[in-house]
Design an enzyme around this catalytic site. Sequence first.
Site, PDB file in Angstrom:
ATOM      1  N   GLY A  69       0.778  -1.229   0.000  1.00  0.00           N
ATOM      2  CA  GLY A  69       0.000   0.000   0.000  1.00  0.00           C
ATOM      3  C   GLY A  69       0.809   1.278   0.000  1.00  0.00           C
ATOM      4  O   GLY A  69       0.309   2.324   0.420  1.00  0.00           O
ATOM      5  N   VAL A  70       2.064   1.212  -0.486  1.00  0.00           N
ATOM      6  CA  VAL A  70       2.901   2.415  -0.487  1.00  0.00           C
ATOM      7  C   VAL A  70       2.869   3.146  -1.827  1.00  0.00           C
ATOM      8  O   VAL A  70       3.492   4.201  -1.973  1.00  0.00           O
ATOM      9  CB  VAL A  70       4.363   2.087  -0.107  1.00  0.00           C
ATOM     10  CG1 VAL A  70       4.428   1.517   1.298  1.00  0.00           C
ATOM     11  CG2 VAL A  70       4.999   1.151  -1.123  1.00  0.00           C
ATOM     12  N   GLU A 108       7.171  -5.013 -11.362  1.00  0.00           N
ATOM     13  CA  GLU A 108       6.689  -4.645 -10.030  1.00  0.00           C
ATOM     14  C   GLU A 108       6.628  -5.866  -9.125  1.00  0.00           C
ATOM     15  O   GLU A 108       6.026  -6.886  -9.463  1.00  0.00           O
ATOM     16  CB  GLU A 108       5.302  -4.007 -10.109  1.00  0.00           C
ATOM     17  CG  GLU A 108       4.779  -3.582  -8.737  1.00  0.00           C
ATOM     18  CD  GLU A 108       3.330  -3.113  -8.774  1.00  0.00           C
ATOM     19  OE1 GLU A 108       2.782  -2.891  -7.673  1.00  0.00           O
ATOM     20  OE2 GLU A 108       2.755  -2.993  -9.867  1.00  0.00           O
ATOM     21  N   GLU A 113      -7.561  12.215  -7.933  1.00  0.00           N
ATOM     22  CA  GLU A 113      -8.263  11.077  -8.506  1.00  0.00           C
ATOM     23  C   GLU A 113      -7.234  10.214  -9.226  1.00  0.00           C
ATOM     24  O   GLU A 113      -6.214  10.713  -9.701  1.00  0.00           O
ATOM     25  CB  GLU A 113      -9.340  11.528  -9.498  1.00  0.00           C
ATOM     26  CG  GLU A 113      -8.780  12.331 -10.664  1.00  0.00           C
ATOM     27  CD  GLU A 113      -9.831  12.660 -11.697  1.00  0.00           C
ATOM     28  OE1 GLU A 113     -10.909  12.030 -11.654  1.00  0.00           O
ATOM     29  OE2 GLU A 113      -9.570  13.534 -12.548  1.00  0.00           O
ATOM     30  N   LEU A 148      -2.895  11.916  -5.191  1.00  0.00           N
ATOM     31  CA  LEU A 148      -3.664  12.238  -6.388  1.00  0.00           C
ATOM     32  C   LEU A 148      -5.113  12.552  -6.026  1.00  0.00           C
ATOM     33  O   LEU A 148      -5.738  11.806  -5.275  1.00  0.00           O
ATOM     34  CB  LEU A 148      -3.626  11.073  -7.373  1.00  0.00           C
ATOM     35  CG  LEU A 148      -2.240  10.673  -7.899  1.00  0.00           C
ATOM     36  CD1 LEU A 148      -2.356   9.483  -8.843  1.00  0.00           C
ATOM     37  CD2 LEU A 148      -1.562  11.841  -8.579  1.00  0.00           C
ATOM     38  N   LYS A 170       3.997  -7.717 -13.785  1.00  0.00           N
ATOM     39  CA  LYS A 170       3.931  -8.121 -12.380  1.00  0.00           C
ATOM     40  C   LYS A 170       3.919  -9.638 -12.381  1.00  0.00           C
ATOM     41  O   LYS A 170       2.925 -10.257 -12.770  1.00  0.00           O
ATOM     42  CB  LYS A 170       2.683  -7.574 -11.696  1.00  0.00           C
ATOM     43  CG  LYS A 170       2.594  -8.044 -10.240  1.00  0.00           C
ATOM     44  CD  LYS A 170       1.837  -7.078  -9.375  1.00  0.00           C
ATOM     45  CE  LYS A 170       1.928  -7.516  -7.917  1.00  0.00           C
ATOM     46  NZ  LYS A 170       1.416  -6.501  -7.003  1.00  0.00           N
ATOM     47  N   VAL A 182       0.909   2.565  -8.733  1.00  0.00           N
ATOM     48  CA  VAL A 182       0.696   3.882  -9.332  1.00  0.00           C
ATOM     49  C   VAL A 182       2.005   4.421  -9.888  1.00  0.00           C
ATOM     50  O   VAL A 182       2.065   4.955 -11.007  1.00  0.00           O
ATOM     51  CB  VAL A 182       0.086   4.852  -8.305  1.00  0.00           C
ATOM     52  CG1 VAL A 182       0.059   6.274  -8.849  1.00  0.00           C
ATOM     53  CG2 VAL A 182      -1.321   4.400  -7.929  1.00  0.00           C
TER      54      VAL A 182
END
Length: 206
Positions: free
Chosen positions: A12-13, A96, A184, A182, A32, A17
């Site tokens: 969750g870091v 990733e 959004e 962000l 991934k 994104v």
Amino acid sequence: MSTLVITGTGTGVGKTVFAAGLAAALRASYWKPVQAGLEEATDTETVSALTNCRVLPERYRLRLPASPHLAAEDLGLTIDLDALSLPQTDGLLIVEGAGGVMVPLNRQSFYLDLFTRWQAPVILVALTALGTINHTALSLAALRRAGCPVLGVVFNGPPEPEVEQSIVDICDTRHLGRLDPLPELSRPALLEAFKAIDLDTIRKAP
């Protein structure tokens, strides 16, 4: 440079994104290798929605939203590191990881072991929140001890200049920029936020 690895200080870091924005900015492919959790949009699906880049299919798609080794065991599988060799692509590949550096892939191996095999430059994504100095220092120490080439740290969150500079000074690492929260999650918002990322240094990675 044919591959860049994106990992983080934990779950969750903002790795996905950042990986999406980097793939778009560098016109790279995205991969991934292991996806754990299929009920919500996967990271590959998120990157595909945010960019026009080529996305490669995951090597392992695991239903359970858990550590990869547990999600694999839930299906009676064991993740094989030999099956996770870097794919050949035209141009740059952004890879990733899942969670952090020490997330286990099986009962013997961590993502760190995979990064060590690959020997591709690593970018570490870290939050600017309380506790990040400890998490970032531990992650960088593990990567360096294993002989992984670390390109630098990208921060995610509201500005914390003293904390960010402390990490740069204490850990002797590069500050590659910071993504603002962000408003959004959209392609235009991500492209705007990426103006703060040091793409010149990233492009010069060996």
